[in-house]
Design an enzyme around this catalytic site. Sequence first.
Site, short mmCIF file in Angstrom:
data_model
loop_
_atom_site.label_atom_id
_atom_site.label_comp_id
_atom_site.label_asym_id
_atom_site.label_seq_id
_atom_site.Cartn_x
_atom_site.Cartn_y
_atom_site.Cartn_z
N PRO A 8 0.81 -1.21 0.00
CG PRO A 8 0.11 -0.91 2.21
CD PRO A 8 0.84 -1.88 1.32
NE ARG B 2 -4.61 6.28 -4.30
CZ ARG B 2 -4.31 7.06 -5.34
NH1 ARG B 2 -4.44 8.36 -5.23
NH2 ARG B 2 -3.91 6.53 -6.47
CB CYS C 166 2.44 29.90 -18.04
SG CYS C 166 2.05 30.75 -19.55
CE1 TYR D 175 1.94 6.95 -6.16
CE2 TYR D 175 -0.22 6.93 -5.13
CZ TYR D 175 0.91 6.27 -5.54
OH TYR D 175 1.03 4.92 -5.33
N1 LLP Z 1 2.79 -1.56 -5.98
C1 LLP Z 1 2.99 -1.28 -7.28
C2 LLP Z 1 3.70 -2.26 -8.10
C3 LLP Z 1 2.51 -0.08 -7.84
O1 LLP Z 1 2.71 0.16 -9.13
C4 LLP Z 1 1.85 0.85 -7.01
C5 LLP Z 1 1.37 2.12 -7.55
C6 LLP Z 1 1.67 0.53 -5.65
C7 LLP Z 1 2.15 -0.68 -5.18
C8 LLP Z 1 0.97 1.46 -4.69
O2 LLP Z 1 -0.36 1.65 -5.01
P1 LLP Z 1 -1.32 2.47 -4.03
O3 LLP Z 1 -1.54 1.66 -2.78
O4 LLP Z 1 -0.65 3.76 -3.72
O5 LLP Z 1 -2.55 2.64 -4.82
N2 LLP Z 1 0.08 8.70 -9.36
C9 LLP Z 1 -1.20 8.02 -9.31
C10 LLP Z 1 -1.07 6.64 -8.72
C11 LLP Z 1 -0.05 5.79 -9.44
C12 LLP Z 1 0.12 4.45 -8.80
C13 LLP Z 1 1.28 3.73 -9.37
N3 LLP Z 1 1.53 2.46 -8.77
C14 LLP Z 1 -2.18 8.88 -8.53
O6 LLP Z 1 -1.81 9.96 -8.07
O7 LLP Z 1 -3.34 8.51 -8.38
#
Ligand code: LLP
Length: 417
Positions: free
Chosen positions: A273, A275, A341, A370
């Site tokens: 995790p 986010r 801009c 992020y």
């Molecule tokens: N593991 C892998 C292999 C991943 O690619 C990611 C996120 C995570 C774990 C973590 O996922 P989370 O628990 O944070 O959902 N920039 C985008 C999100 C991109 C996520 C990329 N991979 C945003 O701001 O929504």
Amino acid sequence: MSHLYFGGADVVELAEEYGTPLYITDENRIIENFRSYKTAFEDYDTDIYYAVKANGNLAILKLLAREGAGADVFSTGELQLTKLAGIEREKILFNGNSKSDDDLIAAVESGVRVSVDSYDELNALASVSEQLGAEVEIAIRVNPDISADINPKIATGLKESKFGVPYGEVMKICRAAHSMRNISLRGLHCHIGSQILDVRVFGDAADKMLNLVASLHEAGIELEFVDLGGGLGIGYRPEEKAPTPAELHDALLPAFERNKAEAGIAPKLILEPGRSIVGSASILVSRVNAVKHAFKNFVAIDAGFNLLIRPVMYDAYHEVVVANRYNEPCTELYTIVGPICEAGDIIARDRLLPEVKRGDLIAILDTGAYGFSMSSQYNGRPRCAEVLVRDGHADLIRERESFEDLLRNQKVPARLR
Ligand code: LLP
């Protein structure tokens, strides 16, 4: 006038002291979020690998290292940060769909596990580890062909996605890896996407991954772990109910129990995790530079997509409040825009807020994931500072960049001097 408090601290006072824009992170919130995973999964052998890409600030990594977190790293830079933070190498997984020789060397030399994304990478890793005279433990990144109801830019488990080995070819690559000398196949890895609010798809992913583990077991290949990635969503909108780690647990565990009953195998579970650990733990505080009554009522603040790209990149919603008029009645509709801009530099559209004036402070909520990690210096804007608050006390965890930082590494050829 009432002020917004965050992590026990008066946000208006922090903005005065440290300037704006400013990321403020609540230490206790991160700890609570992390511990809620630990508690939810304490009845099954589970490790939590924090996804460093969400927020790679060293102080935050140290905090999570102290809580016993492992790490999902996606680059050599993230690997170095986690090592510096003191995360044990046994609990680091080097992920990525495009690793250079230097990345593979760094992974092997650091003794961390590698999630292998393709045949090409498997062969390159085998030769790197042979040259270094080391054995490397790997997982195969599986493309599980699962569609979650999320923004396509962050859906990573679709069959057309760039990530992982196609589901139908996983047995073959595992057999190949199993027979390689310097490679030790230990697990399977997937990640179906991010900001997932309906946990049922995680159950589908667990089913598909455990079916593979069982087939490999029948073929005489035993695996230690299944890593199901991250992806648990958070409640960005007031009406959005975020699923809890306990609900994730309940969606995943039936597949593990079934697998144990039918095939007699119970691999360790790894989750990654990002986010759901840090998202709700930060706010971005920004000063109002102008209020303009034009086609819309625009509030122009000093933070734009240089510091928070999510609204522009994913049409993401972030709640905004006026930090120095918190709890005042909301009477006006405003569109909050940044200083960049580009016409698309819009942070929040048509929000009902108290009457806003130049000099007021806008707090953008749930920006811990992020947010800073996707920031840039676009338009000649040094990145902002970050503070970590705990029970009302703040510490600077990243200094505001200066003009020197914009110049750093730039060179002017002699003929232009
Ligand atoms: N593991 C892998 C292999 C991943 O690619 C990611 C996120 C995570 C774990 C973590 O996922 P989370 O628990 O944070 O959902 N920039 C985008 C999100 C991109 C996520 C990329 N991979 C945003 O701001 O929504």
